[in-house]
Design an enzyme around this catalytic site. Structure first.
Site, PDB file in Angstrom:
ATOM      1  N   LYS A   1     -30.717   2.869 -20.184  1.00 14.82           N
ATOM      2  CA  LYS A   1     -30.063   1.583 -19.931  1.00 14.82           C
ATOM      3  C   LYS A   1     -29.176   1.732 -18.699  1.00 14.82           C
ATOM      4  O   LYS A   1     -28.114   2.348 -18.749  1.00 14.82           O
ATOM      5  CB  LYS A   1     -29.183   1.164 -21.117  1.00 14.82           C
ATOM      6  CG  LYS A   1     -28.675  -0.265 -20.955  1.00 14.82           C
ATOM      7  CD  LYS A   1     -27.303  -0.511 -21.554  1.00 14.82           C
ATOM      8  CE  LYS A   1     -26.172  -0.365 -20.586  1.00 14.82           C
ATOM      9  NZ  LYS A   1     -26.117  -1.295 -19.460  1.00 14.82           N
TER      10      LYS A   1
ATOM     11  N   GLU B   1     -19.610  12.023 -19.208  1.00 12.49           N
ATOM     12  CA  GLU B   1     -18.963  12.239 -17.903  1.00 12.49           C
ATOM     13  C   GLU B   1     -18.113  11.016 -17.646  1.00 12.49           C
ATOM     14  O   GLU B   1     -18.630   9.905 -17.549  1.00 12.49           O
ATOM     15  CB  GLU B   1     -20.006  12.406 -16.795  1.00 12.49           C
ATOM     16  CG  GLU B   1     -20.655  13.769 -16.764  1.00 12.49           C
ATOM     17  CD  GLU B   1     -19.675  14.913 -16.614  1.00 12.49           C
ATOM     18  OE1 GLU B   1     -18.550  14.701 -16.107  1.00 12.49           O
ATOM     19  OE2 GLU B   1     -20.015  16.029 -17.045  1.00 12.49           O
TER      20      GLU B   1
ATOM     21  N   CYS C   1     -16.290   9.057  -9.169  1.00 11.48           N
ATOM     22  CA  CYS C   1     -15.414   9.710 -10.151  1.00 11.48           C
ATOM     23  C   CYS C   1     -14.779  10.953  -9.563  1.00 11.48           C
ATOM     24  O   CYS C   1     -13.769  11.441 -10.062  1.00 11.48           O
ATOM     25  CB  CYS C   1     -16.167  10.013 -11.442  1.00 11.48           C
ATOM     26  SG  CYS C   1     -17.743  10.786 -11.178  1.00 11.48           S
TER      27      CYS C   1
ATOM     28  N   GLU D   1      -6.933   5.897 -13.475  1.00  7.19           N
ATOM     29  CA  GLU D   1      -8.013   5.812 -12.485  1.00  7.19           C
ATOM     30  C   GLU D   1      -8.124   4.384 -11.950  1.00  7.19           C
ATOM     31  O   GLU D   1      -8.224   3.433 -12.721  1.00  7.19           O
ATOM     32  CB  GLU D   1      -9.330   6.217 -13.145  1.00  7.19           C
ATOM     33  CG  GLU D   1     -10.478   6.302 -12.164  1.00  7.19           C
ATOM     34  CD  GLU D   1     -11.765   6.803 -12.796  1.00  7.19           C
ATOM     35  OE1 GLU D   1     -12.151   6.286 -13.869  1.00  7.19           O
ATOM     36  OE2 GLU D   1     -12.405   7.697 -12.214  1.00  7.19           O
TER      37      GLU D   1
HETATM   38  P1  NDP Z   1     -18.258   1.297 -18.557  1.00 10.06           P
HETATM   39  O1  NDP Z   1     -17.858   2.651 -19.025  1.00 10.06           O
HETATM   40  O2  NDP Z   1     -17.898   0.165 -19.412  1.00 10.06           O
HETATM   41  O3  NDP Z   1     -19.847   1.258 -18.355  1.00 10.06           O
HETATM   42  C1  NDP Z   1     -20.677   2.391 -18.153  1.00 10.06           C
HETATM   43  C2  NDP Z   1     -22.000   2.162 -18.867  1.00 10.06           C
HETATM   44  O4  NDP Z   1     -21.768   2.023 -20.281  1.00 10.06           O
HETATM   45  C3  NDP Z   1     -22.703   0.868 -18.437  1.00 10.06           C
HETATM   46  O5  NDP Z   1     -24.095   1.040 -18.473  1.00 10.06           O
HETATM   47  C4  NDP Z   1     -22.254  -0.090 -19.525  1.00 10.06           C
HETATM   48  O6  NDP Z   1     -23.071  -1.217 -19.654  1.00 10.06           O
HETATM   49  C5  NDP Z   1     -22.330   0.801 -20.744  1.00 10.06           C
HETATM   50  N1  NDP Z   1     -21.567   0.303 -21.877  1.00 10.06           N
HETATM   51  C6  NDP Z   1     -20.493  -0.524 -21.870  1.00 10.06           C
HETATM   52  N2  NDP Z   1     -20.071  -0.760 -23.125  1.00 10.06           N
HETATM   53  C7  NDP Z   1     -20.891  -0.072 -23.958  1.00 10.06           C
HETATM   54  C8  NDP Z   1     -20.977   0.078 -25.368  1.00 10.06           C
HETATM   55  N3  NDP Z   1     -20.113  -0.525 -26.185  1.00 10.06           N
HETATM   56  N4  NDP Z   1     -21.947   0.867 -25.879  1.00 10.06           N
HETATM   57  C9  NDP Z   1     -22.820   1.493 -25.076  1.00 10.06           C
HETATM   58  N5  NDP Z   1     -22.805   1.368 -23.731  1.00 10.06           N
HETATM   59  C10 NDP Z   1     -21.840   0.614 -23.166  1.00 10.06           C
HETATM   60  O7  NDP Z   1     -17.715   1.113 -17.115  1.00 10.06           O
HETATM   61  P2  NDP Z   1     -17.643  -0.242 -16.243  1.00 10.06           P
HETATM   62  O8  NDP Z   1     -18.906  -0.382 -15.504  1.00 10.06           O
HETATM   63  O9  NDP Z   1     -17.228  -1.397 -17.085  1.00 10.06           O
HETATM   64  O10 NDP Z   1     -16.453   0.122 -15.257  1.00 10.06           O
HETATM   65  C11 NDP Z   1     -15.120   0.074 -15.722  1.00 10.06           C
HETATM   66  C12 NDP Z   1     -14.327   1.231 -15.169  1.00 10.06           C
HETATM   67  O11 NDP Z   1     -14.931   2.469 -15.557  1.00 10.06           O
HETATM   68  C13 NDP Z   1     -14.274   1.326 -13.657  1.00 10.06           C
HETATM   69  O12 NDP Z   1     -13.328   0.484 -13.118  1.00 10.06           O
HETATM   70  C14 NDP Z   1     -13.955   2.772 -13.479  1.00 10.06           C
HETATM   71  O13 NDP Z   1     -12.585   2.975 -13.644  1.00 10.06           O
HETATM   72  C15 NDP Z   1     -14.699   3.468 -14.576  1.00 10.06           C
HETATM   73  N6  NDP Z   1     -16.002   4.013 -14.151  1.00 10.06           N
HETATM   74  C16 NDP Z   1     -16.111   5.344 -14.014  1.00 10.06           C
HETATM   75  C17 NDP Z   1     -17.292   5.902 -13.579  1.00 10.06           C
HETATM   76  C18 NDP Z   1     -17.446   7.353 -13.412  1.00 10.06           C
HETATM   77  O14 NDP Z   1     -18.412   7.804 -12.814  1.00 10.06           O
HETATM   78  N7  NDP Z   1     -16.535   8.148 -13.914  1.00 10.06           N
HETATM   79  C19 NDP Z   1     -18.448   5.086 -13.229  1.00 10.06           C
HETATM   80  C20 NDP Z   1     -18.240   3.661 -13.425  1.00 10.06           C
HETATM   81  C21 NDP Z   1     -17.058   3.183 -13.878  1.00 10.06           C
HETATM   82  P3  NDP Z   1     -22.765  -2.559 -18.801  1.00 10.06           P
HETATM   83  O15 NDP Z   1     -22.977  -2.228 -17.380  1.00 10.06           O
HETATM   84  O16 NDP Z   1     -23.752  -3.505 -19.309  1.00 10.06           O
HETATM   85  O17 NDP Z   1     -21.344  -2.912 -19.122  1.00 10.06           O
END
Ligand code: NDP
Length: 480
Positions: free
Chosen positions: A172, A247, A281, A379
């Protein structure tokens, strides 16, 4: 309008609904309508992966090598075109996006080789005549949940080892950036993946992600994203008996000491803090600077920031593309406001006007900060870095470690003894000396400590720790 379907059991299938994928450099540019799976469709994908596992887990290393090697060749041959698509959907600049696609291709090539190198171990038994052998076997169906900031590299570094070691996959991608993963899955399918070995279910985390995490038919979940989502997923995986790997975020320190080469330090910080719009990240979000070099460093960094061009990710000469979406832009601006309220002095960080409707934000440097401020503890995930002035190296090291995260850390110094001391004592999974905290090799382990990561490392040969399970056999040859 182009419509992009889910891929389940070797077939392209319509989703329950669709969602538009927009270009953050130009909101009038719609990349396509992407399928949104529902719970039932996700369960179909998991069931297909379960059926396919019976044969794929017994495939030969040569079959797995051929699939991954072919996929890697196609990715590399199409890297300019796929890079353009990636820059269009995520907003990193075209050279950055092409680099990311190249990395995805190399990852497939590397794990093609790993399929052949899986090996095992044998030890003499403590019992006479007996042999003990350790072999590795695939886990089963792996659920992969990926974030928006690396739309092809992160799916690649999860899919390639999963398949190389004989698992089947349900992926996903982040809802914001499904196009690059869609192309990647198509390439793997066309390279000859048997039906059900790779399945793509696009849609919301709260629907598709939840269905994967809660399914009793998924054996393991690999997740990259935010700390809050990661921890919630981890708890559910534990409750349903799945192996999991998380991660998550970073608040990565870059230490600059008095003896640093100023030009090296400034370039490392420009790259680490602001390239890819700071949406990594591993971004250097805390610049910890000793007092002897502080003023010269800040002046030089600001001068270099002024020369950075913020704009359309696809335009020639753009150094920093747009923020990925409105929600992230508001989060970046909220943190800049918080930093001001806490007493920080903000340079840059204003919205940038452009000829297209996009989420353009100038890079921001917050000086006059302390380690206790919120801006130095949470972050941001945008082009925002802080400067923390410290007395000496020892204070710098203490501040670097004063965080709940531990992904990447850097030091700029010309002293071998300081660099060695830092490498030994900084609490991070990856340490960089005289180079940016972001930007890593594709064949070396990636991951962190403390709140940044949970479970075995990703990438390189270390990836096998997550994607395989060990079997220990005791062999008594009988009487001779
Ligand atoms: P999320 O952690 O919410 O999303 C990451 C993945 O998890 C996406 O595919 C998301 O789907 C999915 N997801 C969300 N909710 C659920 C759930 N309940 N069960 C299973 N899967 C889920 O990050 P966001 O994209 O919302 O970003 C928010 C913040 O996260 C950013 O501002 C940043 O601070 C941090 N972030 C950190 C990253 C890293 O590499 N460390 C990468 C991206 C974000 P969907 O896209 O449909 O919400």
């Amino acid at each position: 309008m182009n419509q992009f379907d889910n891929y389940i059991d070797g077939e392209w299938v319509r989703g329950a609904t669709t969602s538009a994928n927009l270009n953050p450099s130009n909101l009038d540019d719609v990349i396509g309508e992407f399928a949104q799976a529902d719970d039932a469709q996700t369960r179909d994908a998991i069931a297909a992966a379960r059926r396919a596992f019976a044969r794929w887990s017994l495939s030969t290393p040569q079959q797995r090598f051929d699939l991954l090697d072919q996929a890697g060749s196609v990715i590399l041959a199409r890297k300019a075109e796929l890079g353009r698509l990636l820059a269009r959907e995520e907003g990193k600049t075209l050279p950055e996006a092409i680099g990311e696609v190249g990395r995805a291709g190399q990852i497939f090539k590397f794990f093609a080789g790993e399929a052949l190198r899986i090996g095992g171990e044998s030890v003499p038994s403590v019992r006479p005549g007996m042999t003990v052998e350790m072999t590795r076997e695939p886990l089963g169906v792996i659920g992969l949940i990926t974030p928006w900031n690396f739309p092809i590299a992160i799916p690649a570094w999860k899919i390639a080892p999963a398949l190389a070691y004989g698992n089947t996959v349900v992926i996903k991608p982040a809802d914001l950036v499904p196009a690059s993963t869609w192309e990647l899955v198509k390439i793997i399918a066309e390279a000859g993946a048997p039906a059900g070995v790779i399945n793509l279910v696009m849609g919301r985390g709260s629907v598709v992600g939840e269905a994967i995490v809660n399914s009793p038919d998924v054996d393991a979940v690999s997740f990259t994203g935010s700390v809050a989502t990661g921890r919630a997923i981890g708890a559910k995986c534990f409750a349903t008996g799945k192996k999991f790997q998380l991660e998550m975020g970073g608040k990565n320190p870059m230490v600059i000491v008095d003896d640093a080469d100023l030009d090296v330090a400034v370039e490392a910080c420009i790259n680490g803090a602001f390239f890819s719009t700071g949406q990594r990240c591993t971004a250097s979000s805390r610049l910890i600077v000793t007092e002897g070099i502080h003023d010269r460093f800040v002046d030089a960094l600001k001068a270099r920031m002024k020369a950075l061009k913020v704009g359309d990710a696809l335009a020639d000469g753009t150094h920093i593309g747009p923020v990925v979406d409105d929600r992230q832009l508001q989060q970046d601006e909220r943190y800049i406001a918080v930093a001001r309220e806490e007493g920080g002095e903000v340079f840059g960080g204003e919205r940038v006007e452009a000829s297209t409707r996009g989420y353009f934000l100038a890079p921001a440097l917050v000086t006059n900060t302390t380690a206790a401020m919120r801006i130095n503890r949470e972050e941001v995930f945008g082009p925002v870095a802080t400067v923390i002035k410290v007395k000496d190296y020892h204070e710098a090291l203490a501040v670097a470690n004063d965080t709940e995260f531990g992904l990447s850390a850097g030091i700029c110094t010309t002293s071998l003894s300081l660099a060695s001391h830092f490498r030994r004592h900084v609490q991070a999974g990856m340490v960089m000396v005289n180079t940016a905290t972001a930007g890593v090799d594709y064949h070396a382990p990636f991951g962190g400590r403390k709140g940044s990561s949970y479970g075995p490392r990703e990438q390189g040969s270390y990836a096998r720790e997550f994607y395989t399970t060990v079997k220990t056999s005791y062999i008594n040859p009988g009487a001779v």
